[in-house]
Scaffold this motif. Sequence first.
Motif, mmCIF file in Angstrom:
data_model
loop_
_atom_site.group_PDB
_atom_site.id
_atom_site.type_symbol
_atom_site.label_atom_id
_atom_site.label_comp_id
_atom_site.label_asym_id
_atom_site.label_seq_id
_atom_site.Cartn_x
_atom_site.Cartn_y
_atom_site.Cartn_z
ATOM 1 N N SER A 1 -14.140 -4.717 15.946
ATOM 2 C CA SER A 1 -14.950 -5.565 15.072
ATOM 3 C C SER A 1 -14.604 -5.363 13.600
ATOM 4 O O SER A 1 -14.780 -6.272 12.800
ATOM 5 C CB SER A 1 -16.439 -5.269 15.302
ATOM 6 N N ALA A 2 -14.134 -4.172 13.238
ATOM 7 C CA ALA A 2 -13.754 -3.886 11.856
ATOM 8 C C ALA A 2 -12.255 -4.035 11.658
ATOM 9 O O ALA A 2 -11.624 -3.266 10.923
ATOM 10 C CB ALA A 2 -14.208 -2.487 11.463
ATOM 11 N N ALA A 3 -11.661 -5.038 12.316
ATOM 12 C CA ALA A 3 -10.203 -5.184 12.304
ATOM 13 C C ALA A 3 -9.682 -5.444 10.893
ATOM 14 O O ALA A 3 -8.667 -4.879 10.487
ATOM 15 C CB ALA A 3 -9.788 -6.317 13.243
ATOM 16 N N LEU A 4 -10.365 -6.311 10.130
ATOM 17 C CA LEU A 4 -9.883 -6.626 8.788
ATOM 18 C C LEU A 4 -9.866 -5.397 7.900
ATOM 19 O O LEU A 4 -8.918 -5.170 7.140
ATOM 20 C CB LEU A 4 -10.763 -7.721 8.172
ATOM 21 N N GLN A 5 -10.905 -4.587 8.016
ATOM 22 C CA GLN A 5 -10.955 -3.365 7.220
ATOM 23 C C GLN A 5 -9.839 -2.409 7.630
ATOM 24 O O GLN A 5 -9.197 -1.788 6.789
ATOM 25 C CB GLN A 5 -12.315 -2.689 7.384
ATOM 26 N N ARG A 6 -9.591 -2.300 8.934
ATOM 27 C CA ARG A 6 -8.547 -1.400 9.415
ATOM 28 C C ARG A 6 -7.160 -1.922 9.036
ATOM 29 O O ARG A 6 -6.269 -1.139 8.712
ATOM 30 C CB ARG A 6 -8.647 -1.247 10.933
ATOM 31 N N ILE A 7 -6.980 -3.237 9.083
ATOM 32 C CA ILE A 7 -5.696 -3.800 8.694
ATOM 33 C C ILE A 7 -5.426 -3.528 7.214
ATOM 34 O O ILE A 7 -4.306 -3.167 6.824
ATOM 35 C CB ILE A 7 -5.655 -5.303 8.996
ATOM 36 N N ALA A 8 -6.462 -3.685 6.389
ATOM 37 C CA ALA A 8 -6.302 -3.381 4.962
ATOM 38 C C ALA A 8 -5.960 -1.913 4.750
ATOM 39 O O ALA A 8 -5.100 -1.563 3.938
ATOM 40 C CB ALA A 8 -7.577 -3.745 4.203
ATOM 41 N N SER A 9 -6.627 -1.047 5.496
ATOM 42 C CA SER A 9 -6.322 0.380 5.404
ATOM 43 C C SER A 9 -4.912 0.670 5.894
ATOM 44 O O SER A 9 -4.196 1.499 5.313
ATOM 45 C CB SER A 9 -7.339 1.182 6.226
ATOM 46 N N GLY A 10 -4.482 -0.020 6.961
ATOM 47 C CA GLY A 10 -3.129 0.170 7.471
ATOM 48 C C GLY A 10 -2.075 -0.281 6.474
ATOM 49 O O GLY A 10 -1.046 0.384 6.303
ATOM 50 N N ILE A 11 -2.314 -1.413 5.798
ATOM 51 C CA ILE A 11 -1.372 -1.883 4.785
ATOM 52 C C ILE A 11 -1.288 -0.894 3.625
ATOM 53 O O ILE A 11 -0.203 -0.585 3.122
ATOM 54 C CB ILE A 11 -1.786 -3.278 4.285
ATOM 55 N N ARG A 12 -2.448 -0.374 3.226
ATOM 56 C CA ARG A 12 -2.450 0.608 2.132
ATOM 57 C C ARG A 12 -1.664 1.853 2.522
ATOM 58 O O ARG A 12 -0.865 2.375 1.740
ATOM 59 C CB ARG A 12 -3.896 0.983 1.780
ATOM 60 N N ARG A 13 -1.875 2.327 3.730
ATOM 61 C CA ARG A 13 -1.137 3.511 4.186
ATOM 62 C C ARG A 13 0.353 3.222 4.329
ATOM 63 O O ARG A 13 1.196 4.074 4.044
ATOM 64 C CB ARG A 13 -1.705 3.999 5.516
ATOM 65 N N ALA A 14 0.681 2.006 4.785
ATOM 66 C CA ALA A 14 2.094 1.657 4.929
ATOM 67 C C ALA A 14 2.801 1.642 3.581
ATOM 68 O O ALA A 14 3.952 2.081 3.463
ATOM 69 C CB ALA A 14 2.225 0.292 5.615
ATOM 70 N N VAL A 15 2.111 1.159 2.561
ATOM 71 C CA VAL A 15 2.721 1.103 1.232
ATOM 72 C C VAL A 15 2.795 2.494 0.605
ATOM 73 O O VAL A 15 3.832 2.901 0.079
ATOM 74 C CB VAL A 15 1.929 0.136 0.324
ATOM 75 N N VAL A 16 1.694 3.241 0.685
ATOM 76 C CA VAL A 16 1.622 4.527 -0.013
ATOM 77 C C VAL A 16 2.350 5.621 0.758
ATOM 78 O O VAL A 16 3.173 6.358 0.200
ATOM 79 C CB VAL A 16 0.153 4.923 -0.249
ATOM 80 N N ASP A 17 2.058 5.732 2.051
ATOM 81 C CA ASP A 17 2.606 6.849 2.831
ATOM 82 C C ASP A 17 4.028 6.595 3.311
ATOM 83 O O ASP A 17 4.877 7.489 3.243
ATOM 84 C CB ASP A 17 1.702 7.144 4.035
ATOM 85 N N VAL A 18 4.284 5.388 3.831
ATOM 86 C CA VAL A 18 5.602 5.111 4.408
ATOM 87 C C VAL A 18 6.571 4.624 3.338
ATOM 88 O O VAL A 18 7.614 5.241 3.097
ATOM 89 C CB VAL A 18 5.487 4.082 5.549
ATOM 90 N N ALA A 19 6.248 3.503 2.674
ATOM 91 C CA ALA A 19 7.157 2.970 1.661
ATOM 92 C C ALA A 19 7.257 3.886 0.453
ATOM 93 O O ALA A 19 8.332 4.081 -0.110
ATOM 94 C CB ALA A 19 6.695 1.574 1.233
ATOM 95 N N GLY A 20 6.109 4.464 0.042
ATOM 96 C CA GLY A 20 6.100 5.349 -1.119
ATOM 97 C C GLY A 20 6.408 6.796 -0.811
ATOM 98 O O GLY A 20 6.561 7.611 -1.731
#
Length: 375
Positions: free
Chosen positions: A78-97
Motif C-alpha cells: 500500500s505504501a508503494a509510492l513512498q517505497r519507490i521514492a525511497s528506492g530512487i533516493r537510495r539508488a542515487v545516493v548509495d549506488v550511483a553516488g
Amino acid sequence: MAHERVRAIVVGVIVAGCLAVLIVLGSRSLTHFDAALVGYTFATLFAAFGIAYRYAMWLQRPPSRMYWRRGWQVLVSSAALQRIASGIRRAVVDVAGNRFIFQRGFLRGAAHMSIMWGCILAAAITFPLVWGWIHFETMPGHLNTYRTVVFGFPAGEFQIGGILSFLIFHGLVWASILVLAGVMLAFRRRMIDHGAAATQQFGEDVLPLVLLCAISITGMMLTVSYTWMRGYAYGFLAILHAITVIFTLLWLPFGKFFHIFQRPAQLGVALYKEEAEQAGQAKCKRCKKPYASAAVVRDLTTVERELGFRYEMTALGPKSADKEGKGTGKNRSSRADHYQQICPPCRRALFGLAQSALWSQAIEPERETREPGAA
C-alpha cells in the motif's frame, strides 16, 4: 541441486536467446551488424547466459529468495509510492553516488566511482555498437553531417569536426581515462594498505584490475595509432584489444565483476529492512525486551528451517523458567518455540545455564559415590 541447475540453465538460455533476437531486430536483420565484431557478439551472448545462470542459482538460495520476495512485496504494498521514492533516493545516493564506499575512505570511494562510471560509459557505447543497435551514416548531400541511427530510426544529427562529434567519437577514451584513474587508486591502496594486502587474493582482487587496465590501455593505443601514427600496428592492436575484451566478457559471470549485477538487489533488501523496522519489534521470550524487527526474526526462522537448521527450543518451559526466576523476582514462564525468539544477551545467559546444568550432572554421581565411603 540438479533441479536448481536445470532451472538456471533454462533461464540462461532464455536470456541469451532474447538477447540474440534483440540483436537481429535492432540491427534490422543484421543489415547494420559489423561482421568483424562477431567475436565480441558471441562473447556477450555467453556472458549473458553465464550471468543469468549464476543469478538464477543465487536467487534459488533460501536467504536470497526470501530477500527477493520481500523486496518485491514491499514495492507492491500500500505504501508503494513512498517505497519507490525511497528506492530512487537510495539508488542515487548509495549506488550511483557510492556513499557506502566513501564511508570507508575518500580515495577508496573515488577509485570505485571512477571504475564504475568508466565501465558504465564504456558499456553504454560499446554494446549498442557491437550489436548493431546504433550506427552512424552521412547525410545525403551533406558529407560533413553525421546522422545517428538507433534501432533503424534516426535519432539526431551532428557536424563532423565539432565539439559534439569530438566528445561522441572519443567517448571510449574518456571511459578509459576514468577506469585507469580508478585502477591506479585501487592499486595504490593495495600496495600501501597492509590490511588490504594481507587479505587480497589474485583472482578476486588483482585480476579484475589487471583486466580493466589492459582493456583501457589497448583501447587507448588504438586511438593513438589511427590519430597520430597513421594506423601503424593498428591490426595487431585491434586483435590484442579484442582478446582482452573477450576474455573479460567470458570471465565476467564467474569473477568479482558479478557483484555488479547483485548490487541493485541490495535496494530491495534496504527497503525490506525499512518496512520491517516500521512494522514492529519482536520481544524476547525470556526477558520481554525488544531486540529486532518481528518480520526479520520470522523470516530468519523460515530460512533456517529451509536450510535444514533446527533450532526449536524446549528448555524454556514453565518448570525450567521457574528455576531461573528463583530469587530474582522476575516471571520467566514464557515459552520460546525457536532460538531466534531469544535476544542475544539471553542466549549468552542460557548458554551459561546449560553449561552449569551439565556441570552439575557431571559432579552429582561423584558426590553419591563419595558420601557412602566417607560415612
